[in-house]
Design a protein around this motif. Structure first.
Motif, PDB file in Angstrom:
ATOM      1  N   LYS A 161     -11.970 -80.893 -61.774  1.00  0.00           N
ATOM      2  CA  LYS A 161     -11.802 -82.347 -61.645  1.00  0.00           C
ATOM      3  C   LYS A 161     -12.572 -82.845 -60.428  1.00  0.00           C
ATOM      4  O   LYS A 161     -13.333 -83.803 -60.500  1.00  0.00           O
ATOM      5  CB  LYS A 161     -10.309 -82.669 -61.473  1.00  0.00           C
ATOM      6  CG  LYS A 161      -9.742 -83.548 -62.578  1.00  0.00           C
ATOM      7  CD  LYS A 161      -8.409 -84.110 -62.166  1.00  0.00           C
ATOM      8  CE  LYS A 161      -7.296 -83.528 -63.023  1.00  0.00           C
ATOM      9  NZ  LYS A 161      -5.963 -83.804 -62.480  1.00  0.00           N
ATOM     10  N   PHE A 162     -12.351 -82.151 -59.328  1.00  0.00           N
ATOM     11  CA  PHE A 162     -12.994 -82.535 -58.060  1.00  0.00           C
ATOM     12  C   PHE A 162     -14.510 -82.522 -58.177  1.00  0.00           C
ATOM     13  O   PHE A 162     -15.208 -83.383 -57.664  1.00  0.00           O
ATOM     14  CB  PHE A 162     -12.523 -81.592 -56.945  1.00  0.00           C
ATOM     15  CG  PHE A 162     -13.022 -81.973 -55.586  1.00  0.00           C
ATOM     16  CD1 PHE A 162     -12.371 -82.962 -54.858  1.00  0.00           C
ATOM     17  CD2 PHE A 162     -14.137 -81.347 -55.032  1.00  0.00           C
ATOM     18  CE1 PHE A 162     -12.827 -83.320 -53.597  1.00  0.00           C
ATOM     19  CE2 PHE A 162     -14.592 -81.708 -53.771  1.00  0.00           C
ATOM     20  CZ  PHE A 162     -13.938 -82.691 -53.056  1.00  0.00           C
ATOM     21  N   HIS A 163     -15.040 -81.511 -58.885  1.00  0.00           N
ATOM     22  CA  HIS A 163     -16.496 -81.369 -58.993  1.00  0.00           C
ATOM     23  C   HIS A 163     -17.067 -82.033 -60.237  1.00  0.00           C
ATOM     24  O   HIS A 163     -18.256 -81.882 -60.534  1.00  0.00           O
ATOM     25  CB  HIS A 163     -16.889 -79.880 -58.948  1.00  0.00           C
ATOM     26  CG  HIS A 163     -16.638 -79.269 -57.602  1.00  0.00           C
ATOM     27  ND1 HIS A 163     -17.550 -79.324 -56.573  1.00  0.00           N
ATOM     28  CD2 HIS A 163     -15.555 -78.632 -57.110  1.00  0.00           C
ATOM     29  CE1 HIS A 163     -17.047 -78.725 -55.519  1.00  0.00           C
ATOM     30  NE2 HIS A 163     -15.833 -78.294 -55.815  1.00  0.00           N
ATOM     31  N   GLU A 164     -16.195 -82.735 -60.970  1.00  0.00           N
ATOM     32  CA  GLU A 164     -16.602 -83.433 -62.192  1.00  0.00           C
ATOM     33  C   GLU A 164     -17.323 -82.508 -63.169  1.00  0.00           C
ATOM     34  O   GLU A 164     -18.399 -82.812 -63.676  1.00  0.00           O
ATOM     35  CB  GLU A 164     -17.427 -84.684 -61.843  1.00  0.00           C
ATOM     36  CG  GLU A 164     -16.553 -85.693 -61.126  1.00  0.00           C
ATOM     37  CD  GLU A 164     -17.289 -86.915 -60.586  1.00  0.00           C
ATOM     38  OE1 GLU A 164     -18.526 -86.907 -60.566  1.00  0.00           O
ATOM     39  OE2 GLU A 164     -16.597 -87.865 -60.202  1.00  0.00           O
ATOM     40  N   LEU A 165     -16.711 -81.356 -63.388  1.00  0.00           N
ATOM     41  CA  LEU A 165     -17.260 -80.382 -64.344  1.00  0.00           C
ATOM     42  C   LEU A 165     -16.244 -80.167 -65.461  1.00  0.00           C
ATOM     43  O   LEU A 165     -15.042 -80.291 -65.248  1.00  0.00           O
ATOM     44  CB  LEU A 165     -17.516 -79.046 -63.635  1.00  0.00           C
ATOM     45  CG  LEU A 165     -18.698 -78.997 -62.676  1.00  0.00           C
ATOM     46  CD1 LEU A 165     -18.633 -77.755 -61.805  1.00  0.00           C
ATOM     47  CD2 LEU A 165     -20.030 -79.030 -63.443  1.00  0.00           C
TER      48      LEU A 165
END
Ligand code: WAQ
Ligand code: MG
Ligand code: MG
Ligand code: MG
Length: 258
Positions: A161-165
């Motif tokens: 989520k944090f790295h938008e992956l």
């Protein structure tokens, strides 16, 4: 209160045409760590992984559950970057460039590529001397399976989520493996692409530069893939193999809640 639950290593290997040691073709392998209450779920995951595999339907399946005896070591996920390449040829040139950036010579890189492409049937990693490009493990078709490793699903989810992956199990497995490999001081770099015919993204990982994804390392439909670990020949190879196979490892990430 913190409960000191027992941790288990769960390992699977599956083949078709008989067991690996009887000449069967490798379909899938998998390894994780589980507390007793998670054993069923983690074993189920590995059964599904093997029996729904792109490489074919196994007729041999082996599952080993062992108590973890050593303390678990941890490290953060590696830094991830992505190289969008136009085709597999461009991808392999990019991988060569990234390996050069890790300090490896062209001669060593070429030798390693040659070893890899003539040993795609190996079901583990091939260890290569970072100075000479010679193969260092004596495991033949088995290679070295990096085992006893995991990343808690929830931690991985938060990290994605944090790295938008996208939450992609291959990315999770590969990043966990690369983090364990790169945590050891003998590791100079790792080169990998999948043997799953429809998964063409590969990577170069190194303690120096992190995890560098390359979007195309082979053509779609190609069942050939593998792993090479470039290692510092000054260090004890047996101790290195012991670390990869036997030391429990967990990725720890925190503070990434969105
Ligand atoms: N230890 C050592 N070698 C392994 C292991 C292991 N635990 N698992 C696989 N290998 C070796 C083996 O030779 C396989 O043929 C080869 O690596 C490829 O394994 O999107 O899925 O599990 O960033 O098919 C990389 C990109 C995906 C992920 C790699 O590899 C991403 C992948 P696969
Ligand atoms: Mg795998
Ligand atoms: Mg595979
Ligand atoms: Mg292979």
């Amino acid at each position: 209160m913190l409960k000191m639950e027992k941790l288990y290593s769960v390992r699977m290997r599956a083949a078709v045409g008989g067991a690996h040691e009887k000449g069967g073709k490798h379909i899938s392998g998998g390894e994780n760590l589980a507390y007793e209450t998670e054993l069923q779920e983690k074993a189920d995951h590995l059964i599904k992984k093997a029996f729904l595999h792109q490489r074919g339907k196994p007729d041999f399946f082996n599952l080993v559950i062992e108590n973890v005896k050593e303390p678990v070591c941890c490290s953060e996920p590696l830094l991830v970057s992505t190289y969008n390449v136009k085709d597999a040829k461009d991808g392999r040139i990019t991988a060569e460039y990234l390996l050069q950036q890790c300090g490896l010579t062209n001669a060593v890189i070429n030798k390693a590529f040659n070893i890899l492409v003539s040993n795609f049937h190996v079901r583990g990693a091939i260890l290569v001397d970072a100075q000479t490009g010679q193969r260092l493990d004596n495991r033949e078709d088995q290679g070295v399976r990096v085992s006893q490793l995991d990343w808690r699903q929830n931690d991985f989810k938060n990290w994605c989520k944090f790295h938008e992956l996208h939450e992609n199990f291959r990315l999770k497995e590969a990043l966990t493996l690369a983090a364990k490999v790169c945590r050891h001081s003998a590791t100079i770099a790792e080169l990998c692409w999948s043997d799953d015919p429809n998964y063409i993204t590969g990577y170069v990982a190194s303690p120096k530069r992190g995890y560098e994804r390359i979007t195309k390392m082979k053509e779609k439909g190609d069942e050939q893939g593998g792993r090479v670990l470039f290692i510092d020949p000054v260090q004890d190879v047996d101790a290195y193999v012991y670390y990869l196979e036997k030391k429990p490892f967990m990725i720890r990430n925190g503070g990434e809640e969105k």
